[in-house]
Enzyme design. Sequence first.
Site, PDB file in Angstrom:
ATOM      1  N   TYR A  43     -13.943   8.599 -11.878  1.00  0.00           N
ATOM      2  CA  TYR A  43     -13.996   7.200 -11.431  1.00  0.00           C
ATOM      3  C   TYR A  43     -14.621   6.342 -12.528  1.00  0.00           C
ATOM      4  O   TYR A  43     -14.085   5.296 -12.900  1.00  0.00           O
ATOM      5  CB  TYR A  43     -14.805   7.108 -10.127  1.00  0.00           C
ATOM      6  CG  TYR A  43     -14.689   5.776  -9.414  1.00  0.00           C
ATOM      7  CD1 TYR A  43     -13.535   5.439  -8.708  1.00  0.00           C
ATOM      8  CD2 TYR A  43     -15.736   4.848  -9.440  1.00  0.00           C
ATOM      9  CE1 TYR A  43     -13.423   4.218  -8.049  1.00  0.00           C
ATOM     10  CE2 TYR A  43     -15.632   3.635  -8.776  1.00  0.00           C
ATOM     11  CZ  TYR A  43     -14.477   3.326  -8.080  1.00  0.00           C
ATOM     12  OH  TYR A  43     -14.369   2.113  -7.428  1.00  0.00           O
ATOM     13  N   ASN A  55      -5.277  -3.885  -7.261  1.00  0.00           N
ATOM     14  CA  ASN A  55      -6.477  -3.566  -6.474  1.00  0.00           C
ATOM     15  C   ASN A  55      -6.532  -2.111  -6.011  1.00  0.00           C
ATOM     16  O   ASN A  55      -7.611  -1.589  -5.753  1.00  0.00           O
ATOM     17  CB  ASN A  55      -6.525  -4.513  -5.260  1.00  0.00           C
ATOM     18  CG  ASN A  55      -7.615  -4.136  -4.296  1.00  0.00           C
ATOM     19  OD1 ASN A  55      -8.793  -4.415  -4.536  1.00  0.00           O
ATOM     20  ND2 ASN A  55      -7.260  -3.459  -3.209  1.00  0.00           N
ATOM     21  N   LYS A  86     -12.472   3.565 -14.501  1.00  0.00           N
ATOM     22  CA  LYS A  86     -12.855   2.167 -14.262  1.00  0.00           C
ATOM     23  C   LYS A  86     -13.311   1.515 -15.569  1.00  0.00           C
ATOM     24  O   LYS A  86     -13.087   0.310 -15.778  1.00  0.00           O
ATOM     25  CB  LYS A  86     -13.926   2.071 -13.174  1.00  0.00           C
ATOM     26  CG  LYS A  86     -13.392   2.413 -11.776  1.00  0.00           C
ATOM     27  CD  LYS A  86     -12.316   1.414 -11.296  1.00  0.00           C
ATOM     28  CE  LYS A  86     -11.877   1.643  -9.866  1.00  0.00           C
ATOM     29  NZ  LYS A  86     -10.893   0.666  -9.381  1.00  0.00           N
ATOM     30  N   ASP A 144       3.697   2.824  -4.168  1.00  0.00           N
ATOM     31  CA  ASP A 144       2.754   3.772  -4.757  1.00  0.00           C
ATOM     32  C   ASP A 144       2.555   3.345  -6.211  1.00  0.00           C
ATOM     33  O   ASP A 144       3.462   3.493  -7.043  1.00  0.00           O
ATOM     34  CB  ASP A 144       3.344   5.189  -4.670  1.00  0.00           C
ATOM     35  CG  ASP A 144       2.439   6.230  -5.313  1.00  0.00           C
ATOM     36  OD1 ASP A 144       1.520   5.853  -6.068  1.00  0.00           O
ATOM     37  OD2 ASP A 144       2.670   7.430  -5.059  1.00  0.00           O
ATOM     38  N   VAL A 145       1.381   2.796  -6.516  1.00  0.00           N
ATOM     39  CA  VAL A 145       1.183   2.195  -7.847  1.00  0.00           C
ATOM     40  C   VAL A 145       1.137   3.231  -8.970  1.00  0.00           C
ATOM     41  O   VAL A 145       1.157   2.865 -10.146  1.00  0.00           O
ATOM     42  CB  VAL A 145      -0.090   1.303  -7.907  1.00  0.00           C
ATOM     43  CG1 VAL A 145      -0.045   0.194  -6.874  1.00  0.00           C
ATOM     44  CG2 VAL A 145      -1.372   2.132  -7.796  1.00  0.00           C
ATOM     45  N   ASP A 180       0.878  -1.178   0.000  1.00  0.00           N
ATOM     46  CA  ASP A 180       0.000   0.000   0.000  1.00  0.00           C
ATOM     47  C   ASP A 180       0.909   1.220   0.000  1.00  0.00           C
ATOM     48  O   ASP A 180       2.146   1.070  -0.032  1.00  0.00           O
ATOM     49  CB  ASP A 180      -0.953  -0.005   1.213  1.00  0.00           C
ATOM     50  CG  ASP A 180      -2.290   0.670   0.877  1.00  0.00           C
ATOM     51  OD1 ASP A 180      -2.273   1.877   0.523  1.00  0.00           O
ATOM     52  OD2 ASP A 180      -3.338   0.011   0.948  1.00  0.00           O
ATOM     53  N   SER A 224     -14.707  -2.120 -11.214  1.00  0.00           N
ATOM     54  CA  SER A 224     -15.901  -1.698 -10.456  1.00  0.00           C
ATOM     55  C   SER A 224     -17.116  -1.892 -11.347  1.00  0.00           C
ATOM     56  O   SER A 224     -16.995  -1.906 -12.585  1.00  0.00           O
ATOM     57  CB  SER A 224     -15.769  -0.219 -10.097  1.00  0.00           C
ATOM     58  OG  SER A 224     -16.980   0.284  -9.584  1.00  0.00           O
TER      59      SER A 224
HETATM   60  N1  LIG Z   1     -15.811  -0.188  -1.849  1.00  0.00           N
HETATM   61  C1  LIG Z   1     -16.543  -0.255  -2.947  1.00  0.00           C
HETATM   62  O1  LIG Z   1     -17.774  -0.072  -2.903  1.00  0.00           O
HETATM   63  C2  LIG Z   1     -15.913  -0.599  -4.265  1.00  0.00           C
HETATM   64  C3  LIG Z   1     -16.755  -0.957  -5.322  1.00  0.00           C
HETATM   65  C4  LIG Z   1     -16.174  -1.267  -6.546  1.00  0.00           C
HETATM   66  C5  LIG Z   1     -14.807  -1.245  -6.709  1.00  0.00           C
HETATM   67  N2  LIG Z   1     -14.019  -0.879  -5.667  1.00  0.00           N
HETATM   68  C6  LIG Z   1     -12.573  -0.877  -5.888  1.00  0.00           C
HETATM   69  O2  LIG Z   1     -11.974  -1.766  -4.973  1.00  0.00           O
HETATM   70  C7  LIG Z   1     -10.593  -1.414  -4.819  1.00  0.00           C
HETATM   71  C8  LIG Z   1     -10.258  -1.418  -3.341  1.00  0.00           C
HETATM   72  O3  LIG Z   1     -10.978  -0.372  -2.704  1.00  0.00           O
HETATM   73  P1  LIG Z   1     -11.688  -0.537  -1.282  1.00  0.00           P
HETATM   74  O4  LIG Z   1     -13.133  -0.382  -1.505  1.00  0.00           O
HETATM   75  O5  LIG Z   1     -11.176  -1.739  -0.612  1.00  0.00           O
HETATM   76  O6  LIG Z   1     -11.263   0.803  -0.547  1.00  0.00           O
HETATM   77  P2  LIG Z   1      -9.969   1.118   0.328  1.00  0.00           P
HETATM   78  O7  LIG Z   1      -9.910   2.598   0.351  1.00  0.00           O
HETATM   79  O8  LIG Z   1     -10.024   0.364   1.597  1.00  0.00           O
HETATM   80  O9  LIG Z   1      -8.774   0.507  -0.531  1.00  0.00           O
HETATM   81  C9  LIG Z   1      -8.096   1.208  -1.534  1.00  0.00           C
HETATM   82  C10 LIG Z   1      -6.632   1.136  -1.186  1.00  0.00           C
HETATM   83  O10 LIG Z   1      -5.868   1.672  -2.267  1.00  0.00           O
HETATM   84  C11 LIG Z   1      -4.791   2.361  -1.669  1.00  0.00           C
HETATM   85  N3  LIG Z   1      -4.212   3.330  -2.603  1.00  0.00           N
HETATM   86  C12 LIG Z   1      -4.709   4.511  -3.019  1.00  0.00           C
HETATM   87  N4  LIG Z   1      -3.831   5.122  -3.827  1.00  0.00           N
HETATM   88  C13 LIG Z   1      -2.754   4.299  -3.922  1.00  0.00           C
HETATM   89  C14 LIG Z   1      -1.529   4.364  -4.603  1.00  0.00           C
HETATM   90  N5  LIG Z   1      -1.200   5.426  -5.361  1.00  0.00           N
HETATM   91  N6  LIG Z   1      -0.667   3.329  -4.470  1.00  0.00           N
HETATM   92  C15 LIG Z   1      -0.970   2.276  -3.694  1.00  0.00           C
HETATM   93  N7  LIG Z   1      -2.108   2.153  -3.024  1.00  0.00           N
HETATM   94  C16 LIG Z   1      -2.996   3.151  -3.138  1.00  0.00           C
HETATM   95  C17 LIG Z   1      -5.378   3.033  -0.438  1.00  0.00           C
HETATM   96  O11 LIG Z   1      -4.374   3.429   0.474  1.00  0.00           O
HETATM   97  C18 LIG Z   1      -6.298   1.959   0.077  1.00  0.00           C
HETATM   98  O12 LIG Z   1      -5.670   1.119   1.032  1.00  0.00           O
HETATM   99  C19 LIG Z   1     -10.426  -0.051  -5.496  1.00  0.00           C
HETATM  100  O13 LIG Z   1      -9.832  -0.241  -6.762  1.00  0.00           O
HETATM  101  C20 LIG Z   1     -11.855   0.427  -5.639  1.00  0.00           C
HETATM  102  O14 LIG Z   1     -11.996   1.335  -6.698  1.00  0.00           O
HETATM  103  C21 LIG Z   1     -14.530  -0.569  -4.443  1.00  0.00           C
END
Ligand SMILES: NC(=O)c1ccc[n+]([C@@H]2O[C@H](COP(=O)([O-])OP(=O)(O)OC[C@H]3O[C@@H](n4cnc5c(N)ncnc54)[C@H](O)[C@@H]3O)[C@@H](O)[C@H]2O)c1
Length: 262
Positions: free
Chosen positions: A148, A81, A152, A54-55, A35, A135
């Site tokens: 977004y 992810n 996505k 940092d991705v 992360d 997503s």
């Molecule tokens: N929660 C939802 O409803 C939902 C729905 C569809 C898709 N998603 C997708 O699921 C994935 C995970 O999200 P989540 O819901 O678990 O939320 P989350 O915020 O818990 O997880 C996202 C993670 O990405 C990390 N991140 C952000 N920028 C970054 C970077 N530059 N380098 C490395 N890490 C980075 C954050 O620190 C965080 O830990 C994301 O891609 C999100 O778009 C989430």
Amino acid sequence: MFKNKNVVVTGASGGIGKAIAEMFIQNGATVAISDLSSPDATAREIGAIAFACDVSKEADVIAFLEAAEEAMGPVDVFVANAGVGFGDPKHAAGASNDDWELSWQVNVMGAVYGARALLPKMQARGEGRIVITASAAGLLSQIGSSSYTATKHAAVGLAESIAIRHWDQGIRTHCICPQYVRTNMTKGMAMAEGHQDGLLEPADVADALKIAIEEERFLVLSHPIVGEYFKQKAMDYEGYISGMNKLKQKLGAEQLPNSKPK
Ligand SMILES: NC(=O)c1ccc[n+]([C@@H]2O[C@H](COP(=O)([O-])OP(=O)(O)OC[C@H]3O[C@@H](n4cnc5c(N)ncnc54)[C@H](O)[C@@H]3O)[C@@H](O)[C@H]2O)c1
């Protein structure tokens, strides 16, 4: 099921990434998570190894994958992810260039950088697996966040391209398209917490991925209704746009994600 498999997951300090890492560990894999800052506590809790990555920076992704390979051996499964989302203040083009750029870098290029580093090795071995957490917004739309939705959609397009190009080479690709899931991203988001199709737990998404892997399916629909909406959209795009516009009116401005996610 994943015994002797090495898995890497980005953006995995919590939420969906952590749940996916746990699912692989429970099924026998060795897992490296990363992360923005090294998710040491999460790694200790679930039995993974942790790195900072940092991705949005290709050098970081390369360094993470090299360090993970050094610690575990060749990467069998790459899970892109990490994700970010930003609302649109005032109108659909209202987000700043910085928000658009970061959305592109994290939601799309983070997966490109990993795939670029790993695909040649997977091609040489004749096997491998790339998982992209896109997503439902990549198939449908996130009302109130153009950046977004657009990035996505691009993530789904990237996943499709990898699958089409490499499935016959033994490289499997899975594209995860959830609706709302209870994570930091949806915390305090009224439209998520009260959603008619339900707010899933991160483990539900990880379970859906496991089943898709078992069944060798590309599209991972933790909310199966998304598949129905996607079909309806393809069959009647005009009806889709007017239906989504009506939904936006029903939600009202106060429910739209107009600020940066927590
Ligand atoms: N929660 C939802 O409803 C939902 C729905 C569809 C898709 N998603 C997708 O699921 C994935 C995970 O999200 P989540 O819901 O678990 O939320 P989350 O915020 O818990 O997880 C996202 C993670 O990405 C990390 N991140 C952000 N920028 C970054 C970077 N530059 N380098 C490395 N890490 C980075 C954050 O620190 C965080 O830990 C994301 O891609 C999100 O778009 C989430």
